[in-house]
Design an enzyme around this catalytic site. Structure first.
Site, mmCIF file in Angstrom:
data_model
loop_
_atom_site.group_PDB
_atom_site.id
_atom_site.type_symbol
_atom_site.label_atom_id
_atom_site.label_comp_id
_atom_site.label_asym_id
_atom_site.label_seq_id
_atom_site.Cartn_x
_atom_site.Cartn_y
_atom_site.Cartn_z
ATOM 1 N N SER A 49 0.844 -1.192 0.000
ATOM 2 C CA SER A 49 0.000 0.000 0.000
ATOM 3 C C SER A 49 0.882 1.245 0.000
ATOM 4 C CB SER A 49 -0.963 -0.048 1.185
ATOM 5 O OG SER A 49 -1.992 0.902 1.052
ATOM 6 N N GLU A 100 -9.092 -5.647 -4.422
ATOM 7 C CA GLU A 100 -8.516 -4.587 -3.582
ATOM 8 C C GLU A 100 -9.596 -3.665 -3.000
ATOM 9 O OE1 GLU A 100 -5.236 -4.049 -2.954
ATOM 10 O OE2 GLU A 100 -4.071 -4.876 -4.622
ATOM 11 N N HIS A 106 -7.728 -5.597 -0.288
ATOM 12 C CA HIS A 106 -6.487 -4.849 -0.106
ATOM 13 C C HIS A 106 -5.863 -5.204 1.237
ATOM 14 C CE1 HIS A 106 -3.703 -1.539 -0.777
ATOM 15 N NE2 HIS A 106 -3.978 -1.059 0.428
#
Length: 535
Positions: free
Chosen positions: A224, A347, A447
């Site tokens: 991320s 995600e 995610h």
């Protein structure tokens, strides 16, 4: 005491790896504090600043909370003060100053004096030289700490690699950009968090040998915002030579909202923030901000994740960061740095959970259209034509696909394409394993779902995986360690995995590992290729 089912565990660590709490139950658990071992019973290493004593457990020696730099407010990191005697390195240091993801609840102690590094070293024979893997945490550049990634035990022990996890400053402390701050630092501004990461890498270069590590064989990896941090370091001329390989997990180098903005845009964002705190006068603004108490600096919606639009991220200041990562890769910035780039199949589910469900809302058809218009402006009609709400089972499902494809999947594709144009060897993957049982809130490979397949525990809690998923976890850990040793992630379990085909990804799931050439079509990358800025 409640039983921690896989669902409860997943809800516990999710905010740690990215952004705020999915459930209030997260707030009731804090990381366990490790007791200091008896003096003289554990290994002692001499590092910059003095001697440290670690602690052995499960075939790994941990050295926690080791200072690597000193953080002054809105200033580049400076050398950490030395300490007398032998410093116990058995507890994590405080996290860098940040707003809590759960209002009113501190998940960890916080401080502006936070630049410490945690090291996990496998028990190994004297004279052995090991690769070093440096993990940069996610959190949308407003959250995160090294204590949340405790610990990569199996990766370290079985992969025979050293893993180091430094803290770096986030939010305005890491990325405030103002002309007067640039004047103080020869033009550098809005890149303090980037400089923290580089200070940690220099500390590794200077001290790795003391732990049996090879300072010339460092792999930088992150997820991320941590993945975007890796991208930013690839684009930074001041990071040259500090690492040899890189892995970007769900944090693409191309067209992300977290990509480094121009100095002018960053100046405007920071000026608006300063004005909101009563520090509007440019002649006194820096002094005004430095005089404010910590809690006041955090009393801003910009320090929390409430939207996909962001205020704080590394800045193209022209000194530390001189170009976008996408452009830098295409120009050959990583020509000699092998690169693994990947994304997850769903995600967007994480952001629906955090930005909608956690606030007690469920997207409606009207909400979906308005959200697309707010984020994509003149490209709204193109996106709604490709992702019409009427063709999805729910507006939330439509929103999830836009988030997955536009913010993560296709930017990962564009990252790989740019890197290959610049002469970089790139291996691509798509993680497609459902960490949690079937559920309506966090379905599929959301995610952050791959992180427990890399780390053995998060925030001190072991992550239980069923046998087939645990096998996939071992395969990924073996691959990452192999990459750290050789610059090639292929292993007997993950092969063939070519690095010369722009359309090929290695699909990673417990039920199937294999090559696919449908990624671009699956995620509508032809559409997203024509949109210069996403989010």
């Amino acid at each position: 005491m409640p039983i921690r089912t896989p669902w409860r565990t997943g809800m516990r660590w999710l905010p740690s790896i990215l952004i705020s709490a999915v459930a209030l139950a997260v707030a009731t658990i804090t990381p366990p504090v490790q007791a200091a071992p008896p003096a003289g019973a554990e290994p002692v290493v001499t590092v910059t600043g003095g001697q440290i004593r670690g602690a052995r457990a499960d075939g790994v020696v941990r050295y926690l909370g080791v200072p690597f730099a000193h953080a002054g407010r809105f200033a580049p990191p400076q050398p950490a003060p030395a300490w007398p005697g032998v410093r116990p390195a058995v507890d994590h240091g405080p996290q860098c100053a940040q707003s809590s993801p759960v209002p009113g609840v501190a998940l960890q102690p916080s401080s502006e004096e936070c630049l410490s590094i945690d090291l996990y070293v496998p028990e190994h024979p004297a004279g052995t030289t090991l690769p070093v893997m440096v993990w940069l945490y996610g959190g949308a550049f407003v959250l995160g700490s090294n204590a949340q990634y405790d610990a990569p035990t199996r990766l370290v022990r079985d992969g025979r690699v050293i893993v180091a996890v430094p803290n770096y400053r986030v939010g305005p402390f890491g990325f405030l950009a103002l002309p007067e701050l640039a004047a103080e630092n020869d033009g550098a501004t809005g890149t303090y968090g980037v400089m923290d990461q580089q200070a940690a890498l220099r500390w590794i270069r200077d001290n790795a040998a003391g732990f049996g590590g090879d300072p010339a064989n460092v792999t930088l990896f992150g997820e991320s915002a941590g993945g975007m941090s890796v991208c930013t370091q690839l684009a930074s001329p001041t990071a040259r030579g500090l690492f040899a390989k890189a892995i970007v997990e769900s944090g693409s180098c191309a067209r992300s909202p977290l990509a480094p903005p121009t100095r002018g845009l960053a100046y405007q964002r920071s000026a608006d923030y300063a004005s909101s705190l009563g520090c509007a006068d440019p002649t006194t603004r820096a002094a005004c901000l430095r005089a404010l108490p910590l809690d006041r600096l955090l009393d801003s919606p910009t320090t929390q994740l409430n939207t996909m639009a962001v205020t704080w991220s590394p800045v193209r200041d022209g000194v530390v960061v001189t170009d976008t990562p996408e452009n830098a890769l295409a120009a050959g910035a990583a020509r000699d740095i092998p690169l693994v780039v990947g994304s997850n199949a769903e995600e967007g589910a994480t952001f629906i959970a955090l930005l909608d469900y956690a606030h007690g809302t469920t997207p409606s058809a009207i909400d979906y259209t308005g959200w697309v218009r707010e984020l994509f402006g003149e490209n709204t009609d193109r996106i709604l034509q490709r992702y019409p709400g009427s063709t999805f089972p729910t507006p939330a499902a439509a929103k999830e696909r836009v988030l997955t494809d536009g913010f993560f999947a296709c930017p990962a594709q564009f990252t790989a394409e740019a890197a290959r144009r610049g002469g970089t060897a790139v291996w691509r993957y798509q993680f497609n394993d459902a960490l949690l049982p079937t559920n309506p809130l966090l379905p599929g490979a959301f995610h952050g779902a791959e992180v427990p397949y890399v780390f053995s525990a998060l925030m001190g809690l072991p992550i239980p995986l069923p046998p087939a998923a645990d096998r996939l976890s071992r395969d990924i850990q073996d691959s990452w360690a192999q990459f750290a040793y050789t610059g090639n992630p292929e292993t007997p379990a993950l092969t063939p995995w070519p690095n010369d085909d722009a359309d090929t990804t290695l699909e990673l799931a417990r039920s199937h590992i294999g090559l696919a050439d449908t990624f671009a079509a699956q995620h509508h990358c032809d559409l997203w290729a024509g949109i210069d800025h996403i989010g």
